[in-house]
Scaffold this active site. Sequence first.
Site, short mmCIF file in Angstrom:
data_model
loop_
_atom_site.label_atom_id
_atom_site.label_comp_id
_atom_site.label_asym_id
_atom_site.label_seq_id
_atom_site.Cartn_x
_atom_site.Cartn_y
_atom_site.Cartn_z
N ASN A 112 46.88 9.90 -8.91
CA ASN A 112 46.80 11.31 -8.58
C ASN A 112 47.83 11.70 -7.51
O ASN A 112 48.42 10.84 -6.86
CB ASN A 112 45.37 11.62 -8.09
CG ASN A 112 45.10 13.11 -8.02
OD1 ASN A 112 45.75 13.90 -8.69
ND2 ASN A 112 44.15 13.50 -7.20
N MET A 129 50.69 13.08 -7.88
CA MET A 129 52.08 12.76 -8.20
C MET A 129 53.03 13.83 -7.69
O MET A 129 54.22 13.56 -7.43
CB MET A 129 52.23 12.58 -9.72
CG MET A 129 51.61 11.31 -10.28
SD MET A 129 52.36 9.80 -9.64
CE MET A 129 54.03 9.94 -10.25
N SER A 150 2.07 -13.41 11.94
CA SER A 150 2.37 -12.75 10.66
C SER A 150 2.59 -11.26 10.86
O SER A 150 1.76 -10.43 10.46
CB SER A 150 1.27 -13.01 9.63
OG SER A 150 -0.02 -12.81 10.14
#
Length: 636
Positions: A172, A174, A549
């Site tokens: 993209n 360009m 725990s």
Amino acid sequence: MATVTESSYRPNELIDRDVEAYLEQHQHKTLLRFITCGSVDDGKSTLIGRLLYDSKMIFEDQLAALEADSKRHGTQGQEIDFALLVDGLAAEREQGITIDVAYRFFATDKRKFIVADTPGHEQYTRNMVTGASTADLAVILIDARKGVLTQTRRHSYLVNLIGIRNIVLAVNKMDLVGYDQARYDEIVADYRAFAAEIGIEQFTVIPISGLRGDNITAPSDTMPWYDGPTLLDHLESVPLDEEHLRDAPFRMAVQWVNRPSHEFRGFSGMIASGTVSKSDAIRVLPSGRTSSVARIVTMDGDLDSAVAGQSVTITLADEIDCSRGDVIAAAECPLEVADQFEATIVWMDDEPMLPGRSYWLKIGGVTVAASLNELKYQVNVNTLEQLAATTLELNAIGVANVAIDRPIPFTSYAENHDLGGFILIDRMTNATVGAGMIHFALRRAHNIHWQHLEVNRAAHASAKGQAAKVLWFTGLSGAGKSTIANLVEKKLHRMGRHTFLLDGDNVRHGLNKDLGFTDADRVENIRRVGEVARLMTDAGLIVLCAFISPFRAERRMVRDMMAEGEFCEVFIDTPLAEAEKRDVKGLYKKARAGELANFTGIDSAYEEPEQAEIRIDTTALTPEQAAERIVETLLK
């Protein structure tokens, strides 16, 4: 007053016919789902906006609003900022970036499309994976000025990982490099070398300018050196994955058992792959029972055959057991069935993945309990290195062994996304925390089987004259768990009960001496103790377990290991200030001084039980009174 003649109606009739013809044509167009991805500011949103604009999918009021928004929020001066058609969140417009996945529908004369604009920032990788999970094609954008970047590599890896076969590399902007072919060729060569490393064999390259419209819907005069298709031409003609799936063996996951009356029993779902016809021999998995197709029922009537992508109800010639989550497959080509497999995991939660923790695993129409028992490695997507790791953080990707609580039918993800892909769900919050792609079943899943024992758990308990039970004592360090558990065991022993006490400190001298106190090690500590406790209940014992725990998920995991009603959670409820005041072992003092890391209550969380069977307030009861109350409750 004007007279209305019969001929006055003809124009409207013709319009109605044109509309009907258009709708009929539109209904039978194929649907392509695709995503745009790439690095930040590569022009993904602008590209989608340009596609919507050039395909005339923007109404006049939308265009007027876009022009006004472009002046307030746009990044293109006085020109239209097409990205604003997709960037809908306020934060996106303010920063000029994409955060969430934005979906847009548009259509041409040849095909319908749903495009997902996915974010480029690394912290939104989970959003990108979500958008890519249903895509048939990926458009990977590269800014011609910057070339192949880290996020380009990351998204390319993810696209390949998720199994998107059709890839477009859109070079993209360009226009900002003067439409230079040499720069284009350099980027393509760099990307091709990287693509080969990660296993991308084929991709289509198109030089574009999303802002100027070059090679989007019409060929560009500014790049005469390019003679390939425009982006829209390619999107309209690329073959769909459905065509690939139709050549595969027949599979259909049952989503619903359709039984409107006692005279009809069918199995409804979407065909995941292959073709099925009346009288075809089928096999239902995981049971392995066989039958043949009696009818293929749809809302529009019965069919002689159906193909991948169609939703149907199948009736069978025989009355066999088949439920939601089962898979109906071609008899001569059944799926694999196993309860352990290797998979790639993409972690999508802020809380890290913990090996051994129990999660819900949803695959197709079935949900099972699962744990990630062994994290083999984490993948550095930027370098493709395999790194040693014990857990996965947000957006991390790794390979792990997964164990589930019962065998299920599946394929590899590479063979079929629907039957080889799954999500992981937190059992406490019901939030989706991860996505997984199955590689293969572990050999031990096939080679290890339960051995039938003549003297079973019921016989062991009967010989002892008691019911097996697990009393799980949980609470802060210094709460009094071990003291009270020891008194309970003494009372039960005097009553002739057969017991065994598993204490948190004691098991770390042997069974768990290789574990530390990180969250991951705490989870594994409880998993091992839970497995030992389960074996002891098989022997008919009353097992007392005294462990901090700290996590609800692990206490639930142990509960789920036991038979219904065998697990009794005993919450030794002591306020932190009281526990710290007792501090018999001096641990709180060390933790406050920074000499003891990951200490529960100080720098590691304790999640109180929400529905414990027994709650002991140690500020109101002495240890002796607490033990008496627990024994009384147990005997009841």
